[in-house]
Design an enzyme around this catalytic site. Structure first.
Site, PDB file in Angstrom:
ATOM      1  N   ARG A   1      42.772   8.161  34.791  1.00  0.00           N
ATOM      2  CA  ARG A   1      44.092   7.876  35.565  1.00  0.00           C
ATOM      3  C   ARG A   1      44.320   6.571  35.631  1.00  0.00           C
ATOM      4  O   ARG A   1      45.401   5.943  35.720  1.00  0.00           O
ATOM      5  CB  ARG A   1      43.830   8.710  37.129  1.00  0.00           C
ATOM      6  N   ARG A   2      43.207   5.473  35.556  1.00  0.00           N
ATOM      7  CA  ARG A   2      43.262   4.112  35.835  1.00  0.00           C
ATOM      8  C   ARG A   2      43.858   3.701  34.561  1.00  0.00           C
ATOM      9  O   ARG A   2      44.698   2.960  34.401  1.00  0.00           O
ATOM     10  CB  ARG A   2      42.042   3.397  35.977  1.00  0.00           C
TER      11      ARG A   2
ATOM     12  N   ASP B   1      41.862  11.938  50.727  1.00  0.00           N
ATOM     13  CA  ASP B   1      42.522  11.557  49.814  1.00  0.00           C
ATOM     14  C   ASP B   1      43.686  12.703  49.350  1.00  0.00           C
ATOM     15  O   ASP B   1      43.280  13.767  49.619  1.00  0.00           O
ATOM     16  CB  ASP B   1      41.494  11.325  48.474  1.00  0.00           C
TER      17      ASP B   1
ATOM     18  N   LYS C   1      51.242   4.679  45.246  1.00  0.00           N
ATOM     19  CA  LYS C   1      52.386   5.202  44.249  1.00  0.00           C
ATOM     20  C   LYS C   1      52.162   6.669  44.048  1.00  0.00           C
ATOM     21  O   LYS C   1      52.786   7.433  43.809  1.00  0.00           O
ATOM     22  CB  LYS C   1      52.477   4.274  43.171  1.00  0.00           C
ATOM     23  N   GLY C   2      50.682   7.246  43.560  1.00  0.00           N
ATOM     24  CA  GLY C   2      50.391   8.236  43.158  1.00  0.00           C
ATOM     25  C   GLY C   2      49.966   8.369  41.621  1.00  0.00           C
ATOM     26  O   GLY C   2      50.477   7.524  40.828  1.00  0.00           O
ATOM     27  N   ALA C   3      48.907   9.267  41.328  1.00  0.00           N
ATOM     28  CA  ALA C   3      48.377   8.974  39.934  1.00  0.00           C
ATOM     29  C   ALA C   3      48.082  10.256  39.218  1.00  0.00           C
ATOM     30  O   ALA C   3      47.386  10.456  38.108  1.00  0.00           O
ATOM     31  CB  ALA C   3      47.053   8.330  40.100  1.00  0.00           C
TER      32      ALA C   3
ATOM     33  N   THR D   1      48.258  -0.977  46.907  1.00  0.00           N
ATOM     34  CA  THR D   1      49.064  -1.439  45.744  1.00  0.00           C
ATOM     35  C   THR D   1      48.441  -2.521  45.058  1.00  0.00           C
ATOM     36  O   THR D   1      47.723  -3.621  45.864  1.00  0.00           O
ATOM     37  CB  THR D   1      50.615  -1.678  45.886  1.00  0.00           C
ATOM     38  N   HIS D   2      48.693  -2.983  43.764  1.00  0.00           N
ATOM     39  CA  HIS D   2      48.169  -4.005  43.111  1.00  0.00           C
ATOM     40  C   HIS D   2      49.444  -4.954  42.642  1.00  0.00           C
ATOM     41  O   HIS D   2      49.337  -6.019  42.145  1.00  0.00           O
ATOM     42  CB  HIS D   2      47.395  -3.739  41.975  1.00  0.00           C
TER      43      HIS D   2
ATOM     44  N   LYS E   1      37.995  13.607  48.777  1.00  0.00           N
ATOM     45  CA  LYS E   1      38.895  14.814  48.090  1.00  0.00           C
ATOM     46  C   LYS E   1      38.728  16.295  48.548  1.00  0.00           C
ATOM     47  O   LYS E   1      37.503  16.630  48.422  1.00  0.00           O
ATOM     48  CB  LYS E   1      39.104  14.594  46.630  1.00  0.00           C
TER      49      LYS E   1
ATOM     50  N   ARG F   1      47.342   5.803  54.405  1.00  0.00           N
ATOM     51  CA  ARG F   1      47.317   5.028  53.088  1.00  0.00           C
ATOM     52  C   ARG F   1      48.602   5.335  52.373  1.00  0.00           C
ATOM     53  O   ARG F   1      48.686   6.454  51.944  1.00  0.00           O
ATOM     54  CB  ARG F   1      45.944   5.219  52.485  1.00  0.00           C
TER      55      ARG F   1
END
Length: 311
Positions: free
Chosen positions: A291-292, A137, A190-192, A229-230, A100, A187
């Site tokens: 964020r997770r 990132d 989606k964004g967090a 993605t998951h 980052k 990469r």
């Protein structure tokens, strides 16, 4: 659920809540699910386990929003130490690093752009020396242009430097078209971050549709898509688009987070797909964890039970 997600994203930047949570050791029961440790040795050990399972890794030394030049330098030093350790362990061909720019000085007044670019160059050089790569990132939308500018600068000397694009931003399909060229590693996630509706899609189905549009651009291009993605539906769509565009495994990859859908990671790898695990480590885990939780609010009840049990 959307309200809860927004609340968790706000809490991810709350120093008061951070102070409470990080003082309660039981929270580590949830933390270690997503963050294998605070030190280089633990990160390398976790990388070895994943590599032994046929998985690839990208490692993130946690930290962001650095406003202190000494702290930015400490973050660079941590990456240099990590890269040397990966090289010594023979893991460089299995692992790269994710960085980052705000953690290495981007947000510093006046000198931020120059400092973070130079620090990024130092990390890229160290990665190149041991035979691996770096991915930059992406953070909140206010840094997108600056991050892409640094990417362009770093790619002059380190063309393998990877980019990250976030499908929830309105601009991302256009950015994909610019970056979907030969040799370009991108990469797509989606964004967090909590973003205003002026710049980002707010509804899940709109984000998903944007993700697919962006994925079509990347898969049809001549670059190297990294599908982060998951979501089982998006994994299937990505596989179908790869086939439609004549791509073979190894001309793209799937990426998933450490601690999430580990069985699916292994299943895809066993099926011949290249799968890379995003592995964060370090003591600045709070914002990452929140964020997770925002992405999977059902985990919040487990988290709260852990905190209550300490009282």
């Amino acid at each position: 659920m959307p309200v809860l997600r927004q609340l968790l994203l706000l809490l991810s930047r709350s120093h008061r809540v951070k102070d409470v949570v990080t003082r309660m050791p039981v929270s580590s029961g949830l933390v270690t699910r997503y963050v294998p440790g605070e030190h280089t040795e633990q990160a390398v050990a976790a990388t070895q386990v994943l590599a032994d399972d046929g998985l690839f890794v990208t490692l993130d030394f946690l930290g962001e929003d650095t406003l202190d030049e000494a702290q930015a330098e400490a973050t660079v030093a941590a990456y240099l130490d990590l890269l040397q350790a990966l090289g010594s362990a023979g893991l460089a061909r299995h692992a790269e690093v994710s960085v980052k720019l705000s953690a290495i000085g981007q947000a510093l007044p006046e000198v931020g752009a120059k400092l973070s670019t130079e620090n990024g160059r130092r990390i890229c050089r160290a990665a190149q020396m041991v035979g691996t790569t770096v991915t930059l990132d992406m953070e909140d939308h206010t840094t997108t242009d600056a991050t892409l500018a640094t990417l362009r600068e770093l790619r002059k000397d380190f063309p393998d430097t990877g980019a990250v694009l976030q499908a929830y931003l309105h601009r991302t399909e256009s950015d994909c078209r610019v970056l979907a060229h030969e040799g370009s590693r991108v990469r797509l996630c989606k964004g967090a971050y909590k973003e205003p509706e002026e710049v980002a899609f707010q509804e899940r189905h709109e984000v998903d549709k944007s993700y697919v549009r962006c994925l079509k651009v990347l898969m049809a291009g001549s670059g190297y898509p990294m599908v982060a993605t998951h979501d089982p539906r998006l994994v299937k769509i990505a596989s179908a688009l790869a086939t439609r565009n004549g791509r073979t495994p190894g001309s793209y990859e799937f990426q998933m987070l450490y601690g999430i859908r580990a069985e699916e990671q292994k299943r895809l790898a066993d099926a011949g797909e290249k799968v890379r695990v995003y592995l964060p480590y370090g003591d600045e885990w709070y914002g990452y964890l929140m964020r997770r939780l925002a992405e999977r609010p059902q985990n919040l009840s487990f988290f709260l039970r852990s905190l209550v049990s300490q009282k």
